[in-house]
Write an enzyme that holds these catalytic residues in place. Structure first.
Site, short mmCIF file in Angstrom:
data_model
loop_
_atom_site.label_atom_id
_atom_site.label_comp_id
_atom_site.label_asym_id
_atom_site.label_seq_id
_atom_site.Cartn_x
_atom_site.Cartn_y
_atom_site.Cartn_z
N SER A 411 1.06 -1.28 0.12
CA SER A 411 -0.13 0.01 0.01
C SER A 411 0.79 1.38 0.02
O SER A 411 0.33 2.14 -0.24
CB SER A 411 -0.99 0.09 1.19
N HIS A 432 -3.57 -3.15 -5.84
CA HIS A 432 -3.76 -2.71 -4.57
C HIS A 432 -5.32 -2.77 -4.34
O HIS A 432 -6.11 -2.01 -4.68
CB HIS A 432 -3.58 -1.35 -4.59
N GLU A 444 -6.80 -0.68 -7.16
CA GLU A 444 -5.89 0.21 -7.65
C GLU A 444 -4.68 -0.66 -8.59
O GLU A 444 -4.00 -1.54 -7.99
CB GLU A 444 -5.26 1.21 -7.05
N ASN A 482 -4.72 6.43 -0.71
CA ASN A 482 -4.17 6.48 0.33
C ASN A 482 -3.52 7.82 0.29
O ASN A 482 -3.35 8.52 1.54
CB ASN A 482 -3.28 5.31 0.84
P1 NAI Z 1 -1.00 -9.32 7.71
O1 NAI Z 1 -0.02 -8.92 8.89
O2 NAI Z 1 -2.50 -9.38 8.25
O3 NAI Z 1 -0.64 -10.54 7.08
C1 NAI Z 1 0.72 -10.71 6.42
C2 NAI Z 1 0.80 -12.27 6.35
O4 NAI Z 1 2.15 -12.32 5.59
C3 NAI Z 1 1.02 -12.89 7.56
O5 NAI Z 1 -0.03 -13.78 7.82
C4 NAI Z 1 2.47 -13.24 7.62
O6 NAI Z 1 2.49 -14.91 8.12
C5 NAI Z 1 2.67 -13.55 6.15
N1 NAI Z 1 4.11 -13.46 5.80
C6 NAI Z 1 5.02 -12.63 6.26
N2 NAI Z 1 5.99 -13.01 5.78
C7 NAI Z 1 5.81 -13.90 4.66
C8 NAI Z 1 6.78 -14.49 3.61
N3 NAI Z 1 7.96 -14.16 3.50
N4 NAI Z 1 6.32 -15.39 3.01
C9 NAI Z 1 4.92 -15.78 3.34
N5 NAI Z 1 4.21 -15.35 4.22
C10 NAI Z 1 4.49 -14.31 4.83
O7 NAI Z 1 -0.99 -7.95 6.71
P2 NAI Z 1 -1.95 -7.34 5.82
O8 NAI Z 1 -2.86 -6.29 6.37
O9 NAI Z 1 -2.80 -8.66 5.13
O10 NAI Z 1 -1.07 -6.52 4.78
C11 NAI Z 1 -0.24 -7.39 3.78
C12 NAI Z 1 -0.03 -6.27 2.73
O11 NAI Z 1 -1.22 -5.65 2.24
C13 NAI Z 1 0.91 -5.31 3.15
O12 NAI Z 1 1.88 -5.06 2.04
C14 NAI Z 1 0.07 -3.92 3.23
O13 NAI Z 1 0.52 -2.90 3.24
C15 NAI Z 1 -0.95 -4.40 2.19
N6 NAI Z 1 -2.38 -3.88 2.42
C16 NAI Z 1 -2.87 -3.72 3.52
C17 NAI Z 1 -4.25 -3.13 3.57
C18 NAI Z 1 -4.95 -3.44 4.91
O14 NAI Z 1 -5.90 -2.68 5.21
N7 NAI Z 1 -4.52 -4.10 5.81
C19 NAI Z 1 -4.90 -2.86 2.51
C20 NAI Z 1 -4.35 -2.82 1.43
C21 NAI Z 1 -2.81 -3.31 1.35
#
Ligand code: NAI
Ligand code: 3HC
Length: 697
Positions: A411, A432, A444, A482
């Site tokens: 993001s 995104h 996006e 954002n």
């Molecule tokens: P989260 O913390 O809920 O999930 C991340 C997941 O990735 C975890 O389950 C973790 O175990 C896994 N993980 C970490 N390193 C890993 C690896 N090397 N290989 C495989 N799995 C791995 O995070 P979230 O909120 O889902 O965010 C994920 C991405 O999405 C980030 O880049 C964030 O900026 C983006 N994003 C988040 C939004 C939100 O509202 N939470 C909205 C849009 C984008």
């Protein structure tokens, strides 16, 4: 007869055929063609019945929306449909695809209706700030009764052919060829000696029910749920006329109410939203014949909040998807979360148990990149840290087949840098999604500096397949949505320091039409995200860019939003209803004092100016930098991703409506009073001084 409407005879049946791609909209040529054809069929003594059928993917999908706001041309649609209904020979509408708005009104003026089993019918005019203006509000209640008609007309939601059949909107549901079904039905009418059956002459469904009470209840419901909307209450008034006035008077009343809606600013904004949503999918400079790669299988890296939602999007579209996690435990938890989320839909009744199981067969979990060797598209959704993203993209580069689309859901990180972690930056693109990814329509599509045309075209096609509103954007911190919402969030926090309360700001924003107030929204997503951005900015921003301190104070007090039960509001256990936070006034007072601000009364108008103009000024910068390709794309992003009211058209449309000279003048005042954040965007200044609009670009 004409190019778009033809007439032929098959035995004793006249076949009127509409062929006006893409959706057989009722432009003037179609209206004229229908009128001429039905008159000719009426005059032909050999004709005993008339069938109306459409070419292409759909029956008539409504009035031609492009004609709204232009001088009316004869014949009018009400005249055409009244003429069809008045005919002395039985007429049959053969519906396939969608019979919407004026399309359903034409069908209701035919004496009989049959529909292919996959068809849908509805009166969605309200979504365009209108009401059905060609008899729909008078004829539908006569077929389905006032209660159901109110439901359909006020919600604008279509119903299936099966439901339409149960309600009597269509007489028969068929499977197979359109004309054959129409001819068979018409010939049976002739054989049975059936004549015209005019909907307008019916009153049976209007009797024996307390219709006035139904109308009063709907009015009260709308006052609560859609207080600022113009057309829904008028829809109710028009339906009321169906049972309080004779047909001709009711039709006249409908026409008057339709005319009021037609000139309303909300109609203009909603039609803008309709067309610009479709325009957003067109990428400037991308040749029409750009090849699109196949995408029949997918993978998501990281099964957290976003990853699971994204995987569900693929499964919902029938595409098998693998979730790759760091451990077997994390992998299994991700799969379980998908099942639980589908389970909630089953509980709510929006998904069947069988559909849940079917979707779950499409989602599998893995822990080894070697299992991704065959997938067509990968979406990375791991922690928002460049080091983690680097490892993931290196692994993808080493394991994925040539030609696989490598997408990141980042993001805020630099997509161009992410692309450099691979030897194929042309295959890297940003997808995104917005949270919850399985619900939010916005996507996006981030074009990196090396993303190839083919990959961009494929990413847009993936968005469409996942039923998202895909909008292409360029690389910058926060992309479009954002980056702008940061300005909005910061200004709303400043308003708290200046004297407002979260309740007041949120109420003003909801009155403007926002789906949620700024602070209720912050509590929902968690204050820690905003706090992390603030902390980073404090280290990098020049000193003149002052930042609010409320978030820091709230975090110190353990108030991180719904997740801690306390944020800008408090939440009782298990509830998402925001209640006033009794500890907040002291925090606000301390923050005001620290900033040297005398707390004062702020008006709702001022709150709207500060928050909306912050969005608009940043939007202008984004446009100037080419991060968004059109002002209307920004509107599409805000309506579909941030709960911006479609009836205000989006922030840039709203700015045009207010007048850019006025917006610019206010921003100049804010710049003087409030400091560096408010430096007017050069593009805004230029347009304001030239008397132009964003829409003119
Ligand atoms: P989260 O913390 O809920 O999930 C991340 C997941 O990735 C975890 O389950 C973790 O175990 C896994 N993980 C970490 N390193 C890993 C690896 N090397 N290989 C495989 N799995 C791995 O995070 P979230 O909120 O889902 O965010 C994920 C991405 O999405 C980030 O880049 C964030 O900026 C983006 N994003 C988040 C939004 C939100 O509202 N939470 C909205 C849009 C984008
Ligand atoms: N008038 C003019 N153009 C229309 C149109 C309409 N009613 N409906 C769709 N189009 C155009 C779209 O702008 C698009 O054009 P583009 O290719 O240049 O971008 C093209 O037709 C295809 O539309 P979609 O991309 O939306 O195609 P889909 O297949 O996804 O959806 C649809 C088809 C369900 C018919 C959808 O287009 C739709 O919902 N259309 C609007 C229906 C509607 O609101 N009808 C009521 C109109 S108001 C009315 O009838 C007033 C009357 O009561 C007097």
């Amino acid at each position: 007869m004409s190019d778009v409407v033809t007439l032929e005879r098959q035995g004793a049946v006249a076949v009127v055929r509409v062929n006006n791609p893409p959706v057989n909209a009722l432009g003037v040529a179609v209206r004229q063609g229908l009128e001429n054809s039905f008159k000719a069929a009426e005059a032909d003594p050999e004709v005993k019945a008339i069938v109306l059928v459409c070419e292409g993917n759909t029956f008539i999908a409504g009035a031609d929306i492009k004609e709204f706001g232009k001088p009316p041309q004869s014949p009018s649609l009400p005249d055409v449909v009244n003429g069809i209904e008045a005919g002395s020979k039985p007429s049959v509408a053969v519906i396939h695809g969608t019979a919407l708005g004026g399309g359903l009104e034409v069908a209701l003026s035919c004496h009989y209706r049959i529909a292919r089993k996959d068809a849908k019918v509805g009166l969605p005019e309200v979504k365009l700030g209108l009401l059905p203006g060609a008899g729909g509000t008078q004829r539908l209640p006569r077929v389905v009764g006032v209660e159901k008609a109110l439901d359909m007309i006020v919600s604008g939601a279509p119903i299936s052919a099966t439901e339409a059949n149960q309600l009597g909107v269509v007489d028969e549901v068929f499977d197979g060829e359109l004309l054959a079904a129409g001819l068979a039905f018409a010939n049976k009418l002739i054989a049975d000696g059936k004549g015209p059956r005019r909907t307008g002459e019916r009153t049976d469904k209007l009797e024996g029910v307390d219709n006035a009470a139904l109308v009063a209840a709907k009015r009260a419901e709308l006052e609560k749920k859609a207080p600022g909307l113009f057309s829904p209450q008028r829809c109710v008034s028009a339906v009321e006329a169906a049972f309080t006035l004779p047909l001709t008077e009711g039709l006249k009343r409908e026409r008057e109410l339709f005319a009021e809606c037609l000139v309303s600013p909300q109609r203009a904004a909603l039609v803008h939203a309709f067309f610009t949503e479709r325009l957003a999918s067109k990428v400037d400079g991308l040749p029409k014949d750009t090849p699109v790669r196949e995408f029949n299988s997918a993978a998501v890296i990281g099964g957290g909040t976003m990853g699971v939602g994204i995987a569900m999007c693929f499964a919902n579209a029938g595409i098998p998807v693998k979730i790759l996690e760091i451990s077997e435990d994390a992998r299994d938890k991700a799969i379980q979360r998908a099942r639980d989320t589908y389970g909630m839909s089953v509980k709510r009744g929006s998904l069947t148990e069988a559909a849940l199981e079917k979707r779950m067969t499409l989602i599998s979990g893995v822990t080894d990149y070697a299992d991704l060797a065959d997938v067509d598209v990968v979406v990375e959704a791991v922690f928002e840290e460049m080091g983690v993203k680097q490892k993931v993209f290196e692994a993808l580069d080493a394991n994925c087949k040539p030609g696989a689309i490598l997408a990141s859901n980042t993001s805020s990180l630099d997509l161009n840098q992410i692309a450099q972690f691979t030897k194929r930056p042309e295959d890297v693109v940003g997808l995104h999604f917005f949270s919850p990814a399985n619900v939010m329509r916005l996507l996006e599509v981030v074009r990196g500096e090396k993303t190839s045309d083919e990959v961009l075209a494929t990413a847009m096609a993936i968005g469409k397949k996942l039923k998202k509103v895909a909008v292409p954007v360029g690389v910058c911190d926060g992309f479009v949505g954002n980056r702008m919402v940061f300005q909005y969030g910061r200004e709303s926090e400043f308003l708290l320091e200046e004297g407002a309360t979260p309740e007041q700001v949120d109420a003003a924003l909801r009155k403007f039409g926002m789906a949620m107030g700024a602070f209720a929204m912050r509590d929902l997503s968690g204050l820690d995200i905003g706090l992390a951005i603030r902390t980073r900015q404090r280290q990098t921003l020049p000193a003149e860019f002052k930042l609010p301190t409320i978030l820091d104070k709230m975090a110190e007090a353990g108030m991180l939003g719904q997740k801690t039960g306390k944020g800008f509001y408090v939440y009782e256990k298990g509830s998402r209803t925001p209640l006033p936070n009794p500890e907040l006034p002291a925090i606000l007072a301390a923050a005001s004092k620290e900033q040297g601000v005398e707390r004062r009364e702020l008006s709702d108008d001022y709150i709207i100016e500060r928050t909306m103009y912050a969005l608009i000024n940043e939007g202008a910068k984004i446009l100037e930098e080419g991060v968004a390709q059109r002002a209307s794309d920004i509107d599409v992003i805000y309506i579909n991703g941030y709960g911006f009211p479609a009836h205000q058209g989006g922030p840039m449309f709203y700015a045009d409506a207010v007048g850019l000279d006025r917006v610019y003048a206010r921003i100049c005042e804010f710049h003087e009073q409030l400091g560096a954040w408010w430096k007017p965007a050069p593009l805004l200044e230029k347009l304001a001084k030239e008397g132009r609009k964003f829409a003119d670009l």
